[in-house]
Design a protein around this motif. Structure first.
Motif, PDB file in Angstrom:
ATOM      1  N   HIS A  13       0.827  -1.213   0.000  1.00 20.10           N
ATOM      2  CA  HIS A  13       0.000   0.000   0.000  1.00 20.10           C
ATOM      3  C   HIS A  13       0.863   1.265   0.000  1.00 20.10           C
ATOM      4  CE1 HIS A  13      -2.476  -3.244   1.667  1.00 20.10           C
ATOM      5  NE2 HIS A  13      -3.505  -2.617   1.121  1.00 20.10           N
ATOM      6  N   THR A  14       1.851   1.302   0.886  1.00 19.64           N
ATOM      7  CA  THR A  14       2.732   2.468   0.948  1.00 19.64           C
ATOM      8  C   THR A  14       3.567   2.578  -0.319  1.00 19.64           C
ATOM      9  OG1 THR A  14       2.859   2.054   3.328  1.00 19.64           O
ATOM     10  CG2 THR A  14       4.326   3.730   2.441  1.00 19.64           C
ATOM     11  N   TYR A  15       3.910   1.444  -0.900  1.00 19.73           N
ATOM     12  CA  TYR A  15       4.651   1.440  -2.163  1.00 19.73           C
ATOM     13  C   TYR A  15       3.837   2.098  -3.275  1.00 19.73           C
ATOM     14  CZ  TYR A  15       6.597  -0.444  -6.525  1.00 19.73           C
ATOM     15  OH  TYR A  15       7.090  -0.588  -7.794  1.00 19.73           O
ATOM     16  N   LYS A  16       2.552   1.774  -3.364  1.00 26.42           N
ATOM     17  CA  LYS A  16       1.695   2.388  -4.387  1.00 26.42           C
ATOM     18  C   LYS A  16       1.633   3.899  -4.197  1.00 26.42           C
ATOM     19  CE  LYS A  16       0.370  -1.424  -6.457  1.00 26.42           C
ATOM     20  NZ  LYS A  16       0.899  -1.756  -7.799  1.00 26.42           N
ATOM     21  N   MET A  17       1.546   4.335  -2.949  1.00 23.20           N
ATOM     22  CA  MET A  17       1.547   5.770  -2.667  1.00 23.20           C
ATOM     23  C   MET A  17       2.893   6.389  -3.031  1.00 23.20           C
ATOM     24  SD  MET A  17      -1.452   6.753  -1.405  1.00 23.20           S
ATOM     25  CE  MET A  17      -1.290   8.096  -0.221  1.00 23.20           C
ATOM     26  N   ALA A  18       3.983   5.668  -2.750  1.00 27.52           N
ATOM     27  CA  ALA A  18       5.322   6.175  -3.079  1.00 27.52           C
ATOM     28  C   ALA A  18       5.485   6.378  -4.577  1.00 27.52           C
ATOM     29  CB  ALA A  18       6.380   5.204  -2.553  1.00 27.52           C
ATOM     30  N   GLN A  19       4.944   5.450  -5.349  1.00 24.01           N
ATOM     31  CA  GLN A  19       5.004   5.584  -6.803  1.00 24.01           C
ATOM     32  C   GLN A  19       4.274   6.851  -7.253  1.00 24.01           C
ATOM     33  OE1 GLN A  19       3.363   1.581  -7.713  1.00 24.01           O
ATOM     34  NE2 GLN A  19       5.185   1.290  -8.986  1.00 24.01           N
ATOM     35  N   ALA A  20       3.115   7.107  -6.644  1.00 24.24           N
ATOM     36  CA  ALA A  20       2.337   8.294  -7.009  1.00 24.24           C
ATOM     37  C   ALA A  20       3.061   9.567  -6.593  1.00 24.24           C
ATOM     38  CB  ALA A  20       0.950   8.231  -6.366  1.00 24.24           C
ATOM     39  N   VAL A  21       3.685   9.548  -5.416  1.00 25.08           N
ATOM     40  CA  VAL A  21       4.472  10.702  -4.968  1.00 25.08           C
ATOM     41  C   VAL A  21       5.580  10.997  -5.978  1.00 25.08           C
ATOM     42  CG1 VAL A  21       6.108  11.511  -3.219  1.00 25.08           C
ATOM     43  CG2 VAL A  21       3.972  10.438  -2.513  1.00 25.08           C
ATOM     44  N   ALA A  22       6.274   9.952  -6.409  1.00 27.03           N
ATOM     45  CA  ALA A  22       7.358  10.119  -7.382  1.00 27.03           C
ATOM     46  C   ALA A  22       6.831  10.678  -8.702  1.00 27.03           C
ATOM     47  CB  ALA A  22       8.059   8.777  -7.612  1.00 27.03           C
ATOM     48  N   GLU A  23       5.658  10.229  -9.119  1.00 27.88           N
ATOM     49  CA  GLU A  23       5.039  10.758 -10.340  1.00 27.88           C
ATOM     50  C   GLU A  23       4.785  12.253 -10.200  1.00 27.88           C
ATOM     51  OE1 GLU A  23       1.511   8.463 -10.853  1.00 27.88           O
ATOM     52  OE2 GLU A  23       2.578   6.611 -11.333  1.00 27.88           O
ATOM     53  N   GLY A  24       4.337  12.657  -9.011  1.00 30.64           N
ATOM     54  CA  GLY A  24       4.078  14.072  -8.765  1.00 30.64           C
ATOM     55  C   GLY A  24       5.338  14.910  -8.850  1.00 30.64           C
ATOM     56  N   VAL A  25       6.428  14.400  -8.293  1.00 33.36           N
ATOM     57  CA  VAL A  25       7.708  15.114  -8.368  1.00 33.36           C
ATOM     58  C   VAL A  25       8.101  15.332  -9.824  1.00 33.36           C
ATOM     59  CG1 VAL A  25      10.174  14.991  -7.862  1.00 33.36           C
ATOM     60  CG2 VAL A  25       8.515  14.231  -6.138  1.00 33.36           C
ATOM     61  N   LYS A  26       7.928  14.302 -10.648  1.00 36.64           N
ATOM     62  CA  LYS A  26       8.325  14.355 -12.055  1.00 36.64           C
ATOM     63  C   LYS A  26       7.515  15.376 -12.856  1.00 36.64           C
ATOM     64  CE  LYS A  26       9.773   9.500 -12.247  1.00 36.64           C
ATOM     65  NZ  LYS A  26       9.420   8.157 -12.769  1.00 36.64           N
ATOM     66  N   GLU A  27       6.355  15.790 -12.323  1.00 37.32           N
ATOM     67  CA  GLU A  27       5.535  16.778 -13.022  1.00 37.32           C
ATOM     68  C   GLU A  27       6.221  18.144 -13.074  1.00 37.32           C
ATOM     69  OE1 GLU A  27       1.586  17.015 -11.484  1.00 37.32           O
ATOM     70  OE2 GLU A  27       1.226  14.857 -11.657  1.00 37.32           O
ATOM     71  N   LEU A  28       7.161  18.369 -12.156  1.00 33.46           N
ATOM     72  CA  LEU A  28       7.865  19.650 -12.139  1.00 33.46           C
ATOM     73  C   LEU A  28       9.092  19.555 -13.038  1.00 33.46           C
ATOM     74  CD1 LEU A  28       7.807  22.477 -10.773  1.00 33.46           C
ATOM     75  CD2 LEU A  28       9.487  21.586  -9.165  1.00 33.46           C
ATOM     76  N   GLU A  29       9.157  20.428 -14.013  1.00 34.80           N
ATOM     77  CA  GLU A  29      10.258  20.404 -14.972  1.00 34.80           C
ATOM     78  C   GLU A  29      11.603  20.586 -14.263  1.00 34.80           C
ATOM     79  OE1 GLU A  29      11.658  22.669 -19.100  1.00 34.80           O
ATOM     80  OE2 GLU A  29       9.745  23.166 -18.152  1.00 34.80           O
ATOM     81  N   GLY A  30      12.537  19.732 -14.585  1.00 34.91           N
ATOM     82  CA  GLY A  30      13.871  19.827 -14.006  1.00 34.91           C
ATOM     83  C   GLY A  30      14.046  19.066 -12.702  1.00 34.91           C
ATOM     84  N   ALA A  31      12.955  18.489 -12.197  1.00 38.91           N
ATOM     85  CA  ALA A  31      13.045  17.750 -10.937  1.00 38.91           C
ATOM     86  C   ALA A  31      13.472  16.308 -11.191  1.00 38.91           C
ATOM     87  CB  ALA A  31      11.699  17.774 -10.217  1.00 38.91           C
ATOM     88  N   GLU A  32      14.412  15.854 -10.396  1.00 41.95           N
ATOM     89  CA  GLU A  32      14.882  14.471 -10.462  1.00 41.95           C
ATOM     90  C   GLU A  32      14.381  13.753  -9.212  1.00 41.95           C
ATOM     91  OE1 GLU A  32      19.118  12.029 -10.161  1.00 41.95           O
ATOM     92  OE2 GLU A  32      19.117  14.159 -10.723  1.00 41.95           O
ATOM     93  N   VAL A  33      13.920  12.527  -9.368  1.00 39.74           N
ATOM     94  CA  VAL A  33      13.394  11.788  -8.219  1.00 39.74           C
ATOM     95  C   VAL A  33      14.028  10.412  -8.135  1.00 39.74           C
ATOM     96  CG1 VAL A  33      11.397  10.867  -9.497  1.00 39.74           C
ATOM     97  CG2 VAL A  33      11.290  11.067  -7.001  1.00 39.74           C
ATOM     98  N   GLU A  34      14.327   9.993  -6.919  1.00 37.16           N
ATOM     99  CA  GLU A  34      14.832   8.650  -6.654  1.00 37.16           C
ATOM    100  C   GLU A  34      13.882   7.959  -5.686  1.00 37.16           C
ATOM    101  OE1 GLU A  34      18.916   8.938  -5.238  1.00 37.16           O
ATOM    102  OE2 GLU A  34      19.560   8.092  -7.154  1.00 37.16           O
ATOM    103  N   LEU A  35      13.511   6.738  -6.011  1.00 35.09           N
ATOM    104  CA  LEU A  35      12.640   5.933  -5.161  1.00 35.09           C
ATOM    105  C   LEU A  35      13.500   4.870  -4.489  1.00 35.09           C
ATOM    106  CD1 LEU A  35       9.555   5.681  -4.527  1.00 35.09           C
ATOM    107  CD2 LEU A  35       9.442   3.961  -6.332  1.00 35.09           C
ATOM    108  N   PHE A 189       0.016  15.136  -5.748  1.00 32.68           N
ATOM    109  CA  PHE A 189       0.008  16.557  -5.414  1.00 32.68           C
ATOM    110  C   PHE A 189       1.113  16.877  -4.414  1.00 32.68           C
ATOM    111  CE2 PHE A 189      -2.554  20.504  -5.414  1.00 32.68           C
ATOM    112  CZ  PHE A 189      -1.963  21.176  -4.374  1.00 32.68           C
ATOM    113  N   GLN A 190       1.239  16.030  -3.407  1.00 30.45           N
ATOM    114  CA  GLN A 190       2.270  16.244  -2.387  1.00 30.45           C
ATOM    115  C   GLN A 190       3.666  16.174  -2.996  1.00 30.45           C
ATOM    116  OE1 GLN A 190       1.755  13.863   1.112  1.00 30.45           O
ATOM    117  NE2 GLN A 190       3.709  14.439   2.009  1.00 30.45           N
ATOM    118  N   GLY A 191       3.879  15.210  -3.881  1.00 26.31           N
ATOM    119  CA  GLY A 191       5.175  15.093  -4.529  1.00 26.31           C
ATOM    120  C   GLY A 191       5.541  16.352  -5.296  1.00 26.31           C
ATOM    121  N   LYS A 192       4.614  16.855  -6.097  1.00 32.07           N
ATOM    122  CA  LYS A 192       4.876  18.070  -6.870  1.00 32.07           C
ATOM    123  C   LYS A 192       5.048  19.273  -5.952  1.00 32.07           C
ATOM    124  CE  LYS A 192       3.179  20.894 -10.696  1.00 32.07           C
ATOM    125  NZ  LYS A 192       2.073  21.138 -11.665  1.00 32.07           N
ATOM    126  N   HIS A 193       4.230  19.349  -4.911  1.00 34.28           N
ATOM    127  CA  HIS A 193       4.289  20.475  -3.972  1.00 34.28           C
ATOM    128  C   HIS A 193       5.639  20.519  -3.267  1.00 34.28           C
ATOM    129  CE1 HIS A 193       2.933  23.481  -1.133  1.00 34.28           C
ATOM    130  NE2 HIS A 193       3.129  22.669  -0.110  1.00 34.28           N
TER     131      HIS A 193
END
Length: 204
Positions: A13-35, A189-193
């Motif tokens: 469950h937390t993994y699925k949320m983590a994937q979504a958080v990472a997707e949100g981070v990627k929405e911001l141009e120039g942002a790099e994300v590591e899971l 949303f949280q990831g992008k924020h």
């Protein structure tokens, strides 16, 4: 700008949320994300007895989080299941190894945020995140939550996680319920924020 999403998940469950958080981070141009996943400390036989061992295979290939990963990141978003209103022991044990980083002030000024999963609707969602914030504050991190500009956390149309302290999901006790689209939207949303706030901090 690099954001680290460091999660512990037992059933996924937390993994699925983590994937979504990472997707949100990627929405911001120039942002790099590591899971990265927090190391498992529970006995393998016991995990098998709990029915978790097979489910953990879905994220077994994700690299384990190391202290160097925290130091290298500009912002860190932590994800954990709830255990009696607190973070999971695996996450606590990992954080208890960060004393060296604390002594060096290595995390001071970095953005920190938390998302979680609970078995029930009132299973300690807010207390888990708030108690987690204590560790981030001791490290001198800038704590970021989930603002009400994410309107989904005010929904009355369905049972849903989501707090101003961070995105949450509900696993329905027996683990049968996976994150809803509203909960995943909160995580994105949280990831992008967090990425946006981190970018502003780096620009100062």
């Amino acid at each position: 700008m690099k954001i680290l999403v460091a999660f512990y998940s037992m059933y996924g469950h937390t993994y699925k949320m983590a994937q979504a958080v990472a997707e949100g981070v990627k929405e911001l141009e120039g942002a790099e994300v590591e899971l990265k996943r927090i190391p498992e400390t529970m006995d393998q036989d016991f995990l098998k007895e709990l029915g978790a061992l097979e489910l953990q295979e879905q994220f077994a290939d994700i690299e384990e989080c190391r202290l160097e990963d925290l130091e290298a990141a500009d912002g860190i978003i932590f994800g954990t299941p709830t255990r009696f209103g607190n973070m999971a022991g695996q996450m606590r044990q990992f954080l208890d190894t960060t004393g060296g980083l604390w002594q060096e002030g290595a995390l001071i000024g970095k953005v920190g945020s938390v998302f979680i999963s609970t078995a029930t609707q009132h299973g300690g969602q807010e207390s888990t995140i708030l108690s987690f914030h204590t560790t981030l504050l001791h490290h001198g991190m800038i704590v970021v939550g989930l603002p009400y500009s994410f309107a989904g956390q005010m929904t009355m149309d369905e049972i849903s996680g989501g707090t101003p302290y961070g995105a949450t999901t509900i696993a329905a006790g027996d683990g049968s319920r996976m994150p809803s689209e509203n909960e995943l939207a909160a995580a994105r949303f949280q990831g992008k924020h967090v990425a946006e706030i981190t970018t502003k901090q780096l620009a100062k």
